[in-house]
Design an enzyme around this catalytic site. Structure first.
Site, short mmCIF file in Angstrom:
data_model
loop_
_atom_site.label_atom_id
_atom_site.label_comp_id
_atom_site.label_asym_id
_atom_site.label_seq_id
_atom_site.Cartn_x
_atom_site.Cartn_y
_atom_site.Cartn_z
N GLY A 144 63.14 76.77 -83.53
CA GLY A 144 61.90 76.75 -82.78
C GLY A 144 60.91 77.75 -83.32
O GLY A 144 60.67 77.78 -84.52
N ALA A 145 60.39 78.53 -82.42
CA ALA A 145 59.25 79.38 -82.73
C ALA A 145 59.47 80.25 -83.97
O ALA A 145 58.57 80.44 -84.76
CB ALA A 145 58.93 80.26 -81.54
N GLY B 30 61.42 79.97 -86.68
CA GLY B 30 62.11 79.53 -87.88
C GLY B 30 63.49 79.20 -87.38
O GLY B 30 63.67 79.00 -86.19
N VAL C 223 67.81 79.65 -87.07
CA VAL C 223 68.94 80.57 -87.13
C VAL C 223 70.20 79.76 -87.41
O VAL C 223 70.45 78.74 -86.76
CB VAL C 223 69.11 81.35 -85.81
CG1 VAL C 223 70.23 82.37 -85.95
CG2 VAL C 223 67.82 82.02 -85.40
N ILE D 179 72.21 77.42 -85.00
CA ILE D 179 72.45 77.98 -83.67
C ILE D 179 71.18 78.37 -82.94
O ILE D 179 71.21 78.87 -81.84
CB ILE D 179 73.43 79.19 -83.70
CG1 ILE D 179 73.02 80.21 -84.74
CG2 ILE D 179 74.84 78.70 -83.96
CD1 ILE D 179 73.89 81.46 -84.75
N ASP E 234 63.11 90.44 -76.04
CA ASP E 234 63.71 89.20 -75.56
C ASP E 234 65.19 89.40 -75.24
O ASP E 234 66.04 88.57 -75.57
CB ASP E 234 63.53 88.09 -76.61
CG ASP E 234 63.93 86.72 -76.07
OD1 ASP E 234 63.81 86.50 -74.84
OD2 ASP E 234 64.38 85.87 -76.86
#
Lengths: 299, 133
Positions: free
Chosen positions: A20-21, A23, A25, A17, A142
């Site tokens: 990228g940056a 690792g 999920v 789901i 974020d």
């Protein structure tokens, strides 16, 4: 931290789901309880002393937060470390998974959108979660509708907090497209990063709850700042941070527009609170705790 | 700066399950349009309906309209999408699954029905609906 050996299958991934940056999920199933969980892994460099002290410290902080059992943050259920090689260990954080985010929740609301009382309740819960994190010196960094989760009973739970520092210390940076829409001026200008960052994002989300579409949809850092300034006005010379690459002169002078032009459904005290959140200078921006005491939440 | 990401390197079914799990209805629709198989499994052996964001009734509707099988059970626990929707308490999704012939009497490997899971979690509206069937 638990060290996993061999193939532990308590958590079985069912879908990727995010990636990228950080690792990767995964949505996964806890085969003991049958429930879904979110697995967030990060690869960290190790030396002969094992995991870096900073990683151990950040994980310990997240575990300490867990003791409070705060209703408005997701549960951290487990932490596993798996050694991948001499130099690399994978740290996996196992979080409670809530099967609805605020983006989906807002899209679901029938026209003309969420009732004002529902928005107030969501905002109160969101700010309670943030005030809790901030009082423990954890910032989110974020915050966006995709990581604000809403249970079927209407309970708000913040996700993905406290990971930024774990990631940023050790991850191999990979270019990844991340949304700019909830970023405050000081992050766009790369001048400072502290808890007021989250309040700006909360303000953007507050506006979005009424609008049912994002408030500032920039396509680049400069474009994002331009869109912000069009609404809140060009800040004074004194408020513009020093030593940043982007000069104030790049932006046309603009006086603030009435916020109700952009968020027509908001009431007067709501509009006041929104402006205190969307304050350019992070040192003058309202805190989560103060926001909860705002007249908007009275009665 | 888009929200979300595109997984250029993944097979369509992996992209479809990822989009469904993230509740990204627009992406689910466009992937189905691009030829992703609605009952195809991802690299973990799961279909989009099995892993979708249960609160996203819109994603559920699109998948079911495209012929998603609502009675596919998890290979490890035996849970069907109706078990997961009932446990998480999303009544709209529960109703939709039942309308598309999800079996309310399906039993998982612990011999439990969707209504049993909803009761464990005190989702009284879901319990009432499933008991009314």
């Amino acid at each position: 931290m638990k060290m996993a050996h061999g193939t532990s299958v308590q958590y079985e991934p069912v879908a990727e789901i995010g990636g990228g940056a950080y690792g990767t999920v995964y949505k996964a199933r806890d085969t003991e309880s049958g429930k879904f969980v979110a697995l967030k892994s990060v690869r960290v460099q190790t030396d002969q002393n094992g995991l870096p002290v900073s990683t151990v410290r950040e994980v310990a902080l997240l575990r300490r937060l867990e003791q409070f059992d705060h209703p408005n943050v997701v549960r951290l259920m487990d932490v596993c470390a798996t050694q991948r090689s001499e130099q690399e260990t994978k740290v996996t954080l196992v979080f409670e998974h809530v099967d609805q985010d605020l983006k989906t929740y807002l899209e679901k609301a029938p026209a003309p959108g969420l009732p004002p009382g529902r928005i107030k309740d969501l905002m109160r819960q969101l700010l309670c979660g943030l005030a809790f994190l901030h009082s423990n010196r954890v910032m989110h960094r974020d915050l966006k509708p995709e990581n604000i989760l809403v249970t079927s009973q209407g309970q708000v739970k913040l996700a993905d907090f406290g990971l930024a520092r774990i990631y940023s210390c050790h991850m191999v940076l990979t270019p990844v497209v991340v949304t700019l829409w909830y970023r405050p001026p000081e992050v766009l200008l790369q001048s400072s990063y502290a808890t007021p960052v989250d309040i700006w994002s909360t303000g953007c989300i507050f506006a979005e709850m009424f609008r049912r579409k994002p408030l500032f949809c920039g396509e680049s850092e400069v474009d994002q700042l331009g869109k912000i300034i069009k609404v809140i006005g060009l800040p004074s010379e004194e408020e513009w941070p020093t030593n940043v690459t982007l000069s104030r002169k790049n932006f046309p002078s603009a006086s603030p527009s009435p916020i109700t032009d952009f968020v027509p459904e908001i009431n007067e005290s709501g509009a006041q609170l929104l402006l205190k959140m969307l304050t350019f200078d992070p040192t003058k921006r309202i805190s989560a705790l103060k926001a909860l005491e705002h007249p908007y939440f009275q009665n | 700066a888009a929200r979300g990401r595109t997984f250029w390197t993944m097979p369509l079914e992996d992209e479809l399950t990822a989009a469904a799990a993230k509740g990204d209805a627009a992406q689910v629709r466009s992937l189905l349009g691009a030829g992703a198989q609605v009952n195809g499994v991802n690299c973990f052996g799961r279909t989009a309906l099995q892993v979708m964001m249960m609160g996203s009734t819109r994603v559920a509707q699109i998948l079911l309209d495209h012929g998603a099988d609502p009675n596919v059970a998890d290979g490890t626990t035996g849970a069907t999408p109706l078990h997961d929707a009932a446990r998480s308490g999303f009544l709209d999704t529960v109703r939709l699954l039942v309308r598309f012939t999800a079996d309310p009497n399906a039993r998982d490997q612990a011999d439990r029905r969707p209504v049993d899971l909803a009761r464990d979690e005190c989702h009284t509206d879901v319990v009432a609906f499933l008991e009314s069937l």
